[in-house]
Design a protein around this motif. Structure first.
Motif, PDB file in Angstrom:
ATOM      1  N   UNK A   1       0.845  -1.196   0.000  1.00  0.00           N
ATOM      2  CA  UNK A   1       0.000   0.000   0.000  1.00  0.00           C
ATOM      3  C   UNK A   1       0.881   1.246   0.000  1.00  0.00           C
ATOM      4  N   UNK A   2       0.358   2.360  -0.471  1.00  0.00           N
ATOM      5  CA  UNK A   2       1.126   3.620  -0.414  1.00  0.00           C
ATOM      6  C   UNK A   2       1.511   3.928   1.033  1.00  0.00           C
ATOM      7  N   UNK A   3       2.444   4.850   1.211  1.00  0.00           N
ATOM      8  CA  UNK A   3       2.836   5.202   2.578  1.00  0.00           C
ATOM      9  C   UNK A   3       1.617   5.550   3.440  1.00  0.00           C
ATOM     10  N   UNK A   4       1.643   5.032   4.646  1.00  0.00           N
ATOM     11  CA  UNK A   4       0.549   5.260   5.577  1.00  0.00           C
ATOM     12  C   UNK A   4       0.676   6.662   6.171  1.00  0.00           C
ATOM     13  N   UNK A   5      -0.420   7.229   6.643  1.00  0.00           N
ATOM     14  CA  UNK A   5      -0.341   8.559   7.260  1.00  0.00           C
ATOM     15  C   UNK A   5       0.682   8.559   8.414  1.00  0.00           C
ATOM     16  N   UNK A   6       1.596   9.480   8.363  1.00  0.00           N
ATOM     17  CA  UNK A   6       2.606   9.590   9.413  1.00  0.00           C
ATOM     18  C   UNK A   6       3.753   8.608   9.291  1.00  0.00           C
TER      19      UNK A   6
ATOM     20  N   UNK B   1       8.442   2.983   5.725  1.00  0.00           N
ATOM     21  CA  UNK B   1       7.863   2.527   4.464  1.00  0.00           C
ATOM     22  C   UNK B   1       8.811   1.539   3.774  1.00  0.00           C
ATOM     23  N   UNK B   2      10.093   1.881   3.734  1.00  0.00           N
ATOM     24  CA  UNK B   2      11.076   0.991   3.113  1.00  0.00           C
ATOM     25  C   UNK B   2      11.160  -0.320   3.877  1.00  0.00           C
ATOM     26  N   UNK B   3      11.119  -0.259   5.197  1.00  0.00           N
ATOM     27  CA  UNK B   3      11.156  -1.467   6.021  1.00  0.00           C
ATOM     28  C   UNK B   3       9.945  -2.356   5.732  1.00  0.00           C
TER      29      UNK B   3
END
Length: 56
Positions: free
Chosen positions: A28-33, A39-41
């Motif tokens: 999924x796209x980066x989550x809020x915050x 995100x990479x992890x």
């Protein structure tokens, strides 16, 4: 020889459109915050899971 064949198959898979599609569908796209690092992890965890599933 078996190791080289396996390594070649994994590289071919990792560079295939099938692999890219799997990541695209599961990540999924980066989550809020969510930071870039988190995100990479999260993405790397998905990549590891896909590669392990391919090895089975």
């Amino acid at each position: 020889m078996e190791k080289e064949k396996f390594a070649s198959e994994m590289v071919n898979f990792a560079t295939s459109s099938e692999f890219v599609d799997l990541i695209d569908n599961k990540l999924a796209p980066p989550l809020p915050g969510e930071t870039k690092e988190l995100f990479v992890e999260r993405a790397l965890g998905i990549v590891r899971k896909i590669m392990l599933e391919k090895m089975d």
